[in-house]
Design an enzyme around this catalytic site. Structure first.
Site, PDB file in Angstrom:
ATOM      1  N   GLU A   1      -2.195  -8.923   3.998  1.00 25.26           N
ATOM      2  CA  GLU A   1      -2.082  -9.502   5.291  1.00 25.26           C
ATOM      3  C   GLU A   1      -3.676  -9.288   5.801  1.00 25.26           C
ATOM      4  O   GLU A   1      -3.847  -9.933   6.898  1.00 25.26           O
ATOM      5  CB  GLU A   1      -1.271  -8.620   6.265  1.00 25.26           C
TER       6      GLU A   1
ATOM      7  N   HIS B   1      -3.738  -5.157   0.462  1.00 26.66           N
ATOM      8  CA  HIS B   1      -3.052  -5.542   1.818  1.00 26.66           C
ATOM      9  C   HIS B   1      -3.260  -6.852   1.945  1.00 26.66           C
ATOM     10  O   HIS B   1      -4.247  -7.560   2.498  1.00 26.66           O
ATOM     11  CB  HIS B   1      -4.137  -4.772   2.788  1.00 26.66           C
TER      12      HIS B   1
ATOM     13  N   CYS C   1       0.902  -1.475   0.052  1.00 19.58           N
ATOM     14  CA  CYS C   1      -0.176  -0.062  -0.076  1.00 19.58           C
ATOM     15  C   CYS C   1       0.868   1.205  -0.157  1.00 19.58           C
ATOM     16  O   CYS C   1       1.483   1.468  -0.905  1.00 19.58           O
ATOM     17  CB  CYS C   1      -0.868  -0.123   1.222  1.00 19.58           C
TER      18      CYS C   1
END
Length: 207
Positions: free
Chosen positions: A181, A179, A86
């Site tokens: 994660e 993202h 990001c």
């Protein structure tokens, strides 16, 4: 097992708990706040890879970019594998000479269908032009037309963002706008992001 240096670019340190949890599945971790990265910072010899996180900062804001002078210096002197996410990815691209701009409409806290343009190391196991759901939350983006001058190759795009993932032509540098994660948003759960992180460690870091 590999050891990673996670550069936390968040203005709120606790916000990177999800990233730390995800990376720990594949690597031991040391975390450093971006504010503690002075220009000329030397990465320890025990570090095998560097992960650069997202942030609330805006890449189009010069005063925000100025706060990350130490991170930019680190990027320019690294020869280790880098995985940037990001804002961290935007900062990587900008540091290498790519241009950035703001989206007409920001993408906020949702899964977006990301289209794989090139199946490389981090998208191993997926297919070319396959779309996969990945978490998104950003206001800004990297201009596709500026990638070549920065030595970057397009790996993925989406309806909302013309550059979703890149790699450097010569260095083991990777960046993703999404993202990976984040696997849970508003009752939805998708694990493809973890696969991207796993691929980075399995196919790029490869200790």
């Amino acid at each position: 097992m590999t050891r990673s240096l996670i550069v936390s670019c968040s203005l709120k340190p606790s916000k990177n708990e999800a990233l730390l949890e995800a990376v720990k599945k594949f690597s031991e971790c040391t975390v450093i706040q971006f504010g503690d990265l002075h220009v000329g910072y030397q990465v320890g010899k025990d570090i095998d890879a560097v992960v650069i996180s997202g942030s609330e900062a805006r890449i189009v804001n010069p005063s925000h970019r100025d706060m990350f002078a130490g991170t930019v210096s680190l990027i320019k002197h690294l020869n280790l594998p880098v995985f940037s996410i990001c804002y961290g990815y935007q900062l990587l691209c900008w540091s290498l000479g790519a241009r950035v701009a703001s989206l007409t409409e920001p993408v906020k806290d949702r899964f977006e269908k990301v289209r794989i343009v090139e199946v490389d190391e981090i998208f191993a196991g997926f297919e070319k032009y396959q779309t996969i759901p990945l978490a998104q939350s950003h206001y800004d983006y990297v201009l596709r037309e500026s990638l070549d001058q920065a030595g970057l190759v397009l790996l993925a795009d989406s309806y909302s963002c013309e550059v979703e993932a890149v790699k450097h032509k010569h260095n083991p540098f990777y960046g993703v706008q999404f993202h990976p994660e984040r696997i849970d948003i508003r009752g939805q759960s998708h694990l493809e992001g973890y696969k991207v992180i796993e691929n980075f460690y399995r196919n790029v870091v490869k200790r």
